[in-house]
Design a protein around this motif. Structure first.
Motif, short mmCIF file in Angstrom:
data_model
loop_
_atom_site.label_atom_id
_atom_site.label_comp_id
_atom_site.label_asym_id
_atom_site.label_seq_id
_atom_site.Cartn_x
_atom_site.Cartn_y
_atom_site.Cartn_z
N UNK A 199 -7.85 10.73 7.59
CA UNK A 199 -7.71 12.05 6.88
C UNK A 199 -8.05 12.00 5.47
N UNK A 200 -7.72 10.89 4.65
CA UNK A 200 -7.76 10.85 3.15
C UNK A 200 -9.17 10.77 2.95
N UNK A 201 -9.63 9.74 3.58
CA UNK A 201 -11.23 9.53 3.71
C UNK A 201 -12.11 10.85 3.75
N UNK A 202 -11.91 11.55 4.74
CA UNK A 202 -12.36 12.96 5.26
C UNK A 202 -12.20 14.00 4.24
N UNK A 203 -10.90 13.97 3.48
CA UNK A 203 -10.56 14.97 2.38
C UNK A 203 -11.55 14.66 1.14
N UNK A 248 -9.25 7.23 -5.35
CA UNK A 248 -7.88 8.08 -5.32
C UNK A 248 -7.38 8.10 -3.96
N UNK A 249 -8.07 8.20 -2.85
CA UNK A 249 -7.54 8.36 -1.42
C UNK A 249 -6.95 6.79 -1.32
N UNK A 250 -7.63 5.92 -1.51
CA UNK A 250 -7.09 4.46 -1.52
C UNK A 250 -5.81 4.03 -2.24
N UNK A 251 -5.90 4.74 -3.59
CA UNK A 251 -4.67 4.56 -4.67
C UNK A 251 -3.60 5.32 -4.01
N UNK A 252 -3.73 6.46 -3.41
CA UNK A 252 -2.77 7.15 -2.77
C UNK A 252 -2.01 6.54 -1.61
N UNK A 253 -3.05 5.63 -0.84
CA UNK A 253 -2.61 5.09 0.42
C UNK A 253 -1.56 3.80 0.01
N UNK A 254 -1.93 3.16 -1.17
CA UNK A 254 -1.36 2.07 -1.65
C UNK A 254 -0.04 2.45 -2.59
N UNK A 255 0.17 4.11 -2.62
CA UNK A 255 1.28 4.45 -3.61
C UNK A 255 1.28 3.82 -5.00
N UNK A 256 -0.05 3.88 -5.64
CA UNK A 256 -0.28 3.50 -6.82
C UNK A 256 0.23 4.64 -7.89
N UNK A 257 0.95 4.33 -9.02
CA UNK A 257 1.29 5.32 -9.94
C UNK A 257 0.39 5.62 -10.92
N UNK A 258 -0.25 4.57 -11.52
CA UNK A 258 -1.26 4.92 -12.60
C UNK A 258 -2.48 3.92 -12.60
N UNK A 259 -3.72 4.64 -12.75
CA UNK A 259 -4.96 4.14 -12.44
C UNK A 259 -5.89 4.30 -13.57
#
Length: 180
Positions: free
Chosen positions: A45-49, A114-125
């Protein structure tokens, strides 16, 4: 009782009709079908968004110049948190380099990153867009578009130009919303 010869003929006929058989070593039948392997539906779903976001953007360009600093803070974010971001307080967990990409490629790469960062619950990129020194008189194309794209996303709390040691005005440091 039938004669022996007719029983032997019956057995022979039966074996011919049935064909070769194999001995069954288990006495239990599997009644439930095997479940399919799990699918990462949230990631899909994240990738589709991210891909859908590609189709929505009109590629607006602002009047940023190569040396201009950029900053953005979502309403409701504490100023102290934003100051910490600008001073490099938060550890950069991942990085995306957009050098050499077209605007379309950069937009797709940014969405997926950003979708992958969100999946990995990263705070700062950190996102390296370049300073735009080779963009002729149009100004820094990717820099302008990255700023625009980031402002459109609700999962971005804040961003600012990186410190000189982290890329300066050729990169942005992004603070992401982390859902628990």
């Amino acid at each position: 009782m039938p004669p022996q010869d007719s029983r032997d003929d019956d057995i022979t006929l039966f074996r011919q009709a049935v064909g070769p058989v194999a001995k069954v070593h288990a006495d239990r039948a599997e009644l439930r079908p095997h479940r399919p392997p799990p699918r990462p539906r949230q990631t899909e779903a994240d990738h589709q968004r991210a891909l859908d976001a590609l189709m929505e953007d009109p590629f607006q360009v602002t009047d940023l110049q190569p040396g201009d600093e950029v900053s953005f803070m979502r309403e409701g974010l504490q100023r102290q948190v934003f100051k910490k971001l600008r001073r490099g307080y938060y550890r950069i967990s991942a990085e995306l380099d957009l050098h050499g990409m077209t605007a379309r490629q950069a937009h797709e790469a940014l969405g997926l990153f950003l979708a992958e960062a969100r999946t990995q619950r990263l705070r700062c990129v950190r996102i390296i867009h370049g300073k735009g020194l080779r963009s002729s008189n149009r100004g820094p194309v990717l820099k302008s578009r990255v700023v625009h794209w980031l402002q459109q996303r609700s999962d971005i709390l804040a961003f600012c130009s990186a410190r000189p040691t982290d890329g300066g005005t050729g990169a942005v440091v992004v603070l992401l919303r982390v859902n628990h």
